[in-house]
Each structure stands twice: as C-alpha cells, then as structure tokens.
Motif scaffolding. Structure first.
Motif, short mmCIF file in Angstrom:
data_model
loop_
_atom_site.label_atom_id
_atom_site.label_comp_id
_atom_site.label_asym_id
_atom_site.label_seq_id
_atom_site.Cartn_x
_atom_site.Cartn_y
_atom_site.Cartn_z
N THR A 353 68.02 -37.37 28.42
CA THR A 353 68.79 -37.78 29.55
C THR A 353 67.95 -38.67 30.32
OG1 THR A 353 70.28 -35.67 29.75
CG2 THR A 353 69.97 -36.96 31.65
N ILE A 354 68.43 -39.75 30.87
CA ILE A 354 67.71 -40.27 31.99
C ILE A 354 68.32 -40.15 33.45
CG2 ILE A 354 66.83 -42.69 32.88
CD1 ILE A 354 67.26 -43.70 29.86
N SER A 355 67.51 -39.88 34.21
CA SER A 355 67.96 -39.74 35.67
C SER A 355 67.21 -40.90 36.55
CB SER A 355 67.42 -38.49 36.18
OG SER A 355 68.08 -38.33 37.67
N SER A 356 67.80 -41.93 36.83
CA SER A 356 67.46 -43.16 37.47
C SER A 356 67.50 -43.28 39.07
CB SER A 356 67.61 -44.45 36.81
OG SER A 356 67.59 -45.42 37.71
N LEU A 357 66.50 -42.93 39.91
CA LEU A 357 66.83 -43.07 41.15
C LEU A 357 66.59 -44.53 41.89
CD1 LEU A 357 65.93 -39.51 42.29
CD2 LEU A 357 68.10 -40.57 42.25
N GLY A 358 65.94 -45.31 40.75
CA GLY A 358 65.68 -46.46 41.17
C GLY A 358 66.34 -47.47 41.73
N ASN A 370 67.75 -31.36 31.07
CA ASN A 370 69.14 -31.18 30.78
C ASN A 370 69.37 -30.23 29.38
OD1 ASN A 370 72.20 -31.18 31.11
ND2 ASN A 370 72.36 -33.29 30.43
N ALA A 371 69.05 -28.90 29.53
CA ALA A 371 69.04 -28.03 28.45
C ALA A 371 70.33 -27.81 27.84
CB ALA A 371 68.57 -26.49 28.63
N PRO A 372 70.56 -27.91 26.34
CA PRO A 372 69.60 -27.66 25.33
C PRO A 372 68.70 -28.76 24.99
CG PRO A 372 71.75 -27.67 24.16
CD PRO A 372 71.87 -27.72 25.72
N GLU A 373 68.75 -29.93 25.65
CA GLU A 373 67.88 -30.86 25.24
C GLU A 373 66.57 -30.38 25.60
OE1 GLU A 373 69.46 -34.23 27.57
OE2 GLU A 373 71.36 -33.90 26.86
N VAL A 374 65.60 -31.37 25.05
CA VAL A 374 64.19 -30.86 25.44
C VAL A 374 63.34 -31.63 26.29
CG1 VAL A 374 63.84 -29.56 23.16
CG2 VAL A 374 63.27 -32.09 23.03
N ALA A 375 63.92 -32.81 26.85
CA ALA A 375 63.13 -33.79 27.93
C ALA A 375 64.04 -34.28 28.67
CB ALA A 375 62.07 -34.54 27.07
N ILE A 376 63.72 -34.95 29.82
CA ILE A 376 64.38 -35.73 30.72
C ILE A 376 63.50 -36.70 31.28
CG2 ILE A 376 64.13 -34.23 32.82
CD1 ILE A 376 67.02 -35.11 33.30
N LEU A 377 63.73 -38.06 31.28
CA LEU A 377 63.05 -39.28 31.82
C LEU A 377 63.42 -39.46 33.40
CD1 LEU A 377 60.76 -41.10 31.22
CD2 LEU A 377 62.65 -42.66 30.80
N GLY A 378 62.71 -39.30 34.09
CA GLY A 378 63.16 -39.75 35.63
C GLY A 378 62.62 -41.16 36.00
N VAL A 379 63.36 -41.85 36.71
CA VAL A 379 62.72 -43.16 36.98
C VAL A 379 62.89 -43.40 38.54
CG1 VAL A 379 63.17 -45.70 36.59
CG2 VAL A 379 63.65 -44.07 34.79
N THR A 380 61.95 -43.92 39.30
CA THR A 380 62.06 -44.43 40.40
C THR A 380 61.76 -45.97 40.59
OG1 THR A 380 60.05 -43.46 40.96
CG2 THR A 380 61.74 -41.98 41.69
N ARG A 381 61.65 -46.38 42.03
CA ARG A 381 61.87 -47.85 42.26
C ARG A 381 60.35 -48.46 41.78
NH1 ARG A 381 65.57 -49.70 44.50
NH2 ARG A 381 65.57 -52.13 45.41
N ALA A 382 60.76 -49.56 41.04
CA ALA A 382 59.36 -50.62 40.75
C ALA A 382 58.94 -51.03 41.97
CB ALA A 382 59.85 -51.42 39.72
N LYS A 383 57.64 -51.15 41.81
CA LYS A 383 56.99 -51.72 43.03
C LYS A 383 55.80 -52.83 42.59
CE LYS A 383 54.33 -49.22 46.07
NZ LYS A 383 53.99 -48.04 46.66
N MET A 384 55.74 -53.65 43.19
CA MET A 384 54.72 -54.63 42.93
C MET A 384 53.42 -54.13 43.46
SD MET A 384 54.69 -57.39 41.46
CE MET A 384 55.90 -58.68 41.20
N GLN A 385 52.18 -54.21 42.52
CA GLN A 385 50.97 -53.46 42.77
C GLN A 385 50.02 -54.55 42.51
OE1 GLN A 385 50.54 -49.65 41.66
NE2 GLN A 385 52.66 -49.16 41.80
N ALA A 386 48.48 -54.45 42.99
CA ALA A 386 47.52 -54.91 42.64
C ALA A 386 46.72 -54.19 41.60
CB ALA A 386 46.48 -55.17 43.68
N VAL A 387 46.77 -54.84 40.30
CA VAL A 387 46.39 -53.99 38.87
C VAL A 387 45.22 -54.94 38.64
CG1 VAL A 387 46.96 -53.23 36.73
CG2 VAL A 387 48.87 -53.15 38.81
#
Ligand code: CAO
Length: 434
Positions: A353-358, A370-387
């Motif tokens: 499952t993907i849970s996107s709050l972006g 979200n069992a019986p699945e084994v993982a979930i990917l959460g996503v939040t807001r992309a942000k411009m950063q100095a990398v």
C-alpha cells in the motif's frame, strides 16, 4: 417404552398470571431432563422452567408474551419412561413409531415435582416464600446468567437486553461477547488495560458525534495490526528533480481539462519495479507464521482520504499498465471512494500500500502496515533543498519517503536496500524501462 409426556408449570406458590418471557425449545428439539425449556417472570422475579422429561419435543403450547399459572401446559414431549419426572402426567402411546434419540442425560430421575432452578445471588426471602426463585438486579434469567458466567461475562455490564422490559437474553450475551472481541483494543483487549472513561462535560460543553462505520472498522483493524506486527519505519528521501521536470513537461502538453499526471503514478511504478527485485516485499506471512506466501501479481493499494474516513482501493496488475492508465484508474477509484461507492472487491487483493499525504504537506510520518501485506510506503511533500553534490550545493527537489515493514519478514538491511532501489528508480525513471 415411550410415552407422550406433558411438561406443565409446577407448583409455584400462590402466584397466577406469570409472564412467559422466553421459550427455549421448539418441536423436533431433543430435551434433557431438567433442561431449561422456558423462562417465566412475575413482577418480582424470574425463573427457569426445567423439563420434567427427556425426549423429543412434539409440540410447544406457549410463546413469549403468554401468561401461565400452575398446571399450564408448556410442551408435549415424546419421552422415554426411564427419564420422566414421576410427578407429571403421561399418556402412554400405543405405538411409538420411531425410537427416541435420547440425549446424553446424566441427571437422576426426580421423585418429586422438580423445583424451579435455584436462584442465583438471591437474598429476597419473600420471593422464596412465594416458591419462586429470584435473580440478581440485572434483568436476566438464571440460565442466561449461567451462560454468561460460562463465557466470563458479567451480565450487569450488558445493562439492557433486547427482551421484554429490557430483559437480557442469551443472544444479548452472545452479541456482547462479539462486540468485546471485535473491539478488543478499545476495551482493553490482549490483557492491556482499557482507556478509562472520562466525563468531559465536567470541564465544559461537549457534543457526541457518531463515528462512521469506515472509521470504526479502520480503527479496529489498525489496533489489531499494532498489537500483532513488530513494525519498523525507515525514513529516506529521493531526488525527483528530473522526474518533476519531465512530469511538468508532460502535463504542459495536455489540453486544459485533460487529466494531469501526479508524481504518485511514478512512485507506484518505482515501487513495483523494486518489488520485482525483492520478492519478500510482495509476500504475506502464512497465518501460522511458518511460511512466506510469495505473490506473482503486482497489485498496489492506494490510501484515499474520504469524508467518511480512509479507504484503500487496489490498482491491479500495475506492472502491465502505463502511467496514463494508472492515472485514469486512480482518478476513477478515488472518485468512487469519495462517493462511498467502492465495492469490497475494489479493496481486495493488494500486495503493498502507498499512503501519500504529499498533496497536503508533511516531512515524515510512520504509516501502519495494511496487514497481511508486509510493508507500506508513506509519502509526504517534496521540498526544494540545497544538496551537496561533492563540489557545490545544488537546488534539488527531494521527496520524503517512509517505509514501514513487518520485521518478522523484512530485516532492516533489506528494507534499506529496497528503499535504495525505489529512490534510484525515482531519481532516474529510465530505470523503469529496464
Ligand atoms: N509533493 C509535492 N506535491 C505533491 C505531492 C508530493 N509528494 N503529492 C501530490 N502533490 C501535489 C500534486 O501534484 C497535486 O498538485 P497540483 O494540484 O498542482 O496538480 C496536488 O498535490 C494534489 O494531489 P492529489 O492528492 O490530488 O493527487 P495524488 O495523485 O498525489 O494523490 C490520492 C491521490 C487519492 C492518494 C490523494 O488525493 C489522497 O487521498 N491522499 C490522502 C491519503 C491519506 O489520507 N493517507 C493517510 C493514510 S494514514 O492515515
């Protein structure tokens, strides 16, 4: 020999007009000697009426709501001579065509009219004088109390039943148990003390708002997962600067009103490509915890926020669908979800499952698997950063990702490697073609 035996109301003292509140037998039932066949009640007490014979019920002469008194006919039973209380009248039968299937009765034959079952927690002498045992203040018959005690239920906690005048019936006890089992977490399941009730009106005005069914079910499910799964959440971020440039160019080509592609479609594809490399992420643990069930299909659940609560429609066979097909399908399913029109089949068969709050914001969160699945990917807001690129700081669009996994199936290092692949796929979407 067999006889037709009549079960009647025995001597109950000087009481007439006794209410029948519950009839517990029907024609064809096999009753044991002393088995409760009905519950009777006066304005002072209730009592269980025991069968005065063992055999097969032929006819029931009363129904709930009737009034009876001493000697009233309750039921006729095709009885075995050996198992009849001697005080009640029997009519011999000339020909009993079928043998009686006797129930396993261990009770001895009574020589006197069987008194009504002894009261439970009964201190009221006047009722005993009337020959009628009474019950505790909670409105339930001794047999229902006994049933409740066998299940470890305190009838007082049921408060009101569905019977006449709020009488607690056997079904009310069963429903109470079901409710406690399904709401185990809220009521202190798994031996964990429940949250104590607080009277908030002591501190100011309050208003009661009923939870939607979706919210209640989601709450129960999430509580169950939290208690059953050892979960770890791993946080990382993907550089989606190039992906975003491509996506914007793609959307710019679209006519106004045409469906726009959001970053989520690429996240779905990047995730599935990683699942193809890491089969343990596309798996479920068997119920006995002994085996891993590896799935050969790639269905992704997407958490959708609706006015009634969170629902998770499933996009099927994502590996065989284009980004545009996924965008159309998610738009249709999330519309359906928000109108409350998703069918159970639309929400079944997910692998991850993907849970996107972006679209809303955020820096990080810890989604619950979200069992019986084994993982979930959460996503939040992309942000411009100095990398720092080794020589200088560069403005890069960074997407925060939160992977929660079931640690019984996925080790920390495996989780980190999986996320590295998801990140690579998002940073350079050409990899999705490989
Ligand atoms: N970073 C920056 N912007 C983002 C983004 C992100 N990670 N994710 C989405 N956006 C932008 C989109 O590009 C879109 O921008 P425009 O309005 O400029 O086109 C805007 O946010 C709204 O996107 P969206 O939310 O409508 O679309 P989506 O495809 O990203 O998500 C859906 C679809 C159904 C997942 C989403 O609408 C939704 O319901 N999210 C809530 C899920 C949720 O409640 N999860 C919590 C579960 S745990 O309790």
């Amino acid at each position: 020999m067999t006889r037709l035996h009549e079960i009647k109301v025995p001597d109950v003292g000087n009481v007439a007009e006794i209410d029948v509140v519950e009839v517990l037998i029907q024609p064809g039932d096999i009753v044991a000697l002393e088995q409760t066949v009905a519950t009777l009640e006066t304005d002072k007490a209730s009592m269980d009426l025991p069968s005065s014979a063992a055999g097969t019920v032929q006819q029931v002469h009363i129904k709930a709501g009737d009034k009876v008194s001493e000697g009233s006919l309750i039921a006729t039973v095709l009885a075995n001579d050996e198992q009849v209380s001697s005080a009640q009248s029997d009519r011999p039968i000339e020909q009993a065509s079928t043998p009686i299937a006797s129930p396993p009765v261990e009770a001895a034959v009574s020589k006197t009219p069987e008194p009504i079952s002894p009261p439970v927690e009964q201190p009221v002498t006047e009722l005993l004088q009337a020959g009628i045992p009474a019950t505790h203040k909670a409105h339930a018959s001794p047999s229902v109390r006994l049933f409740a005690r066998e299940l470890g239920v305190d009838v007082v906690k049921i408060k009101t039943g569905s019977g006449r005048k709020g009488r607690i019936l056997k079904d009310d006890v069963k429903n109470f148990v079901k409710k406690v089992m399904s709401e185990g977490v809220a009521t202190g399941g798994a031996g964990i003390p429940g949250i104590p009730a607080v009277d908030f009106s002591l501190f100011g005005d309050t208003e009661i708002q009923k939870l939607s069914k979706i919210k209640r079910l989601t709450g129960q499910n999430l509580g169950r997962v939290l208690l059953n799964l050892p979960m770890v959440t791993y946080h990382d971020e993907a550089d989606i600067t190039d992906l975003e440039a491509f996506r914007n160019a793609l959307n710019a080509e679209k006519a106004s009103g045409e469906l726009k592609i959001t970053g989520l479609m690429f996240i779905i594809k990047a995730l599935v490509a990683a699942m193809q490399q890491f089969p343990s992420f596309n798996a479920s643990l068997s119920a006995d915890g002994e085996n891993l069930i590896l799935k050969k299909y790639f269905n992704i659940g997407i958490a959708v926020d609706t006015p009634n609560g969170l629902v998770v429609p499933v996009l099927r066979n994502v590996n065989n669908k284009s980004i545009t097909e996924l965008a159309v399908e998610l738009a249709e399913k999330s519309d359906k979800a928000r109108q409350g029109k998703l069918l159970p089949a639309d929400m079944q068969g997910g692998c991850l499952t993907i849970s996107s709050l972006g679209g809303i914001g955020g820096m990080a969160f810890t989604p619950i698997v979200n069992a019986p699945e084994v993982a979930i990917l959460g996503v939040t807001r992309a942000k411009m950063q100095a990398v720092w690129d080794g020589k200088e700081f560069m403005p890069r669009l960074m997407l925060p990702l939160d992977l929660t996994y079931d640690h019984r199936v996925i080790d920390g290092a495996e989780g980190a490697r999986f996320m590295a692949v998801v990140k690579q796929n998002l940073s350079d979407i050409r990899r999705l073609l490989l």
